[in-house]
Write a protein that holds these residues in place. Structure first.
Motif, PDB file in Angstrom:
ATOM      1  N   ASN A 174     -10.284  16.637 -42.980  1.00 47.85           N
ATOM      2  CA  ASN A 174      -9.949  17.012 -44.343  1.00 47.85           C
ATOM      3  C   ASN A 174      -9.066  15.908 -44.908  1.00 47.85           C
ATOM      4  OD1 ASN A 174      -8.158  18.129 -46.476  1.00 47.85           O
ATOM      5  ND2 ASN A 174      -9.513  19.875 -46.214  1.00 47.85           N
ATOM      6  N   SER A 175      -9.642  15.025 -45.703  1.00 50.04           N
ATOM      7  CA  SER A 175      -8.904  13.857 -46.173  1.00 50.04           C
ATOM      8  C   SER A 175      -7.806  14.215 -47.174  1.00 50.04           C
ATOM      9  CB  SER A 175      -9.864  12.833 -46.777  1.00 50.04           C
ATOM     10  OG  SER A 175     -10.549  13.385 -47.875  1.00 50.04           O
ATOM     11  N   THR A 176      -7.946  15.312 -47.909  1.00 47.31           N
ATOM     12  CA  THR A 176      -6.919  15.706 -48.872  1.00 47.31           C
ATOM     13  C   THR A 176      -5.629  16.100 -48.160  1.00 47.31           C
ATOM     14  OG1 THR A 176      -8.626  16.481 -50.376  1.00 47.31           O
ATOM     15  CG2 THR A 176      -6.389  17.250 -50.791  1.00 47.31           C
ATOM     16  N   ASP A 177      -5.748  16.942 -47.153  1.00 45.31           N
ATOM     17  CA  ASP A 177      -4.556  17.358 -46.405  1.00 45.31           C
ATOM     18  C   ASP A 177      -3.945  16.177 -45.655  1.00 45.31           C
ATOM     19  OD1 ASP A 177      -5.212  19.841 -47.372  1.00 45.31           O
ATOM     20  OD2 ASP A 177      -5.301  20.826 -45.428  1.00 45.31           O
TER      21      ASP A 177
ATOM     22  N   ARG B 295      -4.108  12.991 -46.463  1.00 46.52           N
ATOM     23  CA  ARG B 295      -3.474  12.104 -47.445  1.00 46.52           C
ATOM     24  C   ARG B 295      -2.135  12.680 -47.908  1.00 46.52           C
ATOM     25  NH1 ARG B 295      -3.132   7.370 -47.533  1.00 46.52           N
ATOM     26  NH2 ARG B 295      -0.991   7.694 -48.035  1.00 46.52           N
TER      27      ARG B 295
END
Length: 95
Positions: A35-38, A40
């Motif tokens: 999960n790149s959003t979390d 980041r």
């Protein structure tokens, strides 16, 4: 009937293996695995920390999945999604 179950199981096994191989190679978008959003958001948080006396955030990097970082707990239901950030008693400071 038994041959049908065996074929169904084999097909499922092959599809699962292919999906895992694609996710591991980066050839497919696999939100379950990453999960790149979390990730980041956690790295942005890390950048804002000005005092890390124990160096606990040094392991927050690409060498391991963000769900394995100290103080980070992820959902079992939604792998890769952070549910708890527990950094108490680590003497971190920042704005």
């Amino acid at each position: 009937m038994c041959a049908w179950r065996s074929l169904k199981f084999s097909s499922t096994l092959v599809l699962t293996t292919l999906l895992l191989l694609l996710c591991g190679s980066g050839a497919a978008h696999c939100s379950v695995v990453h999960n790149s959003t979390d990730r980041r958001a956690l790295l942005d948080f890390k950048e804002a920390i000005t005092v890390d006396p124990t160096g606990v955030l040094r392991s927050w990097n690409d060498s391991i999945h963000h769900c394995m970082w100290p103080g980070v707990n992820c959902s079992r239901r939604h792998p890769g999604r952070v549910t708890v950030l527990d950094l108490d008693d680590m003497s971190l400071a920042g704005p």
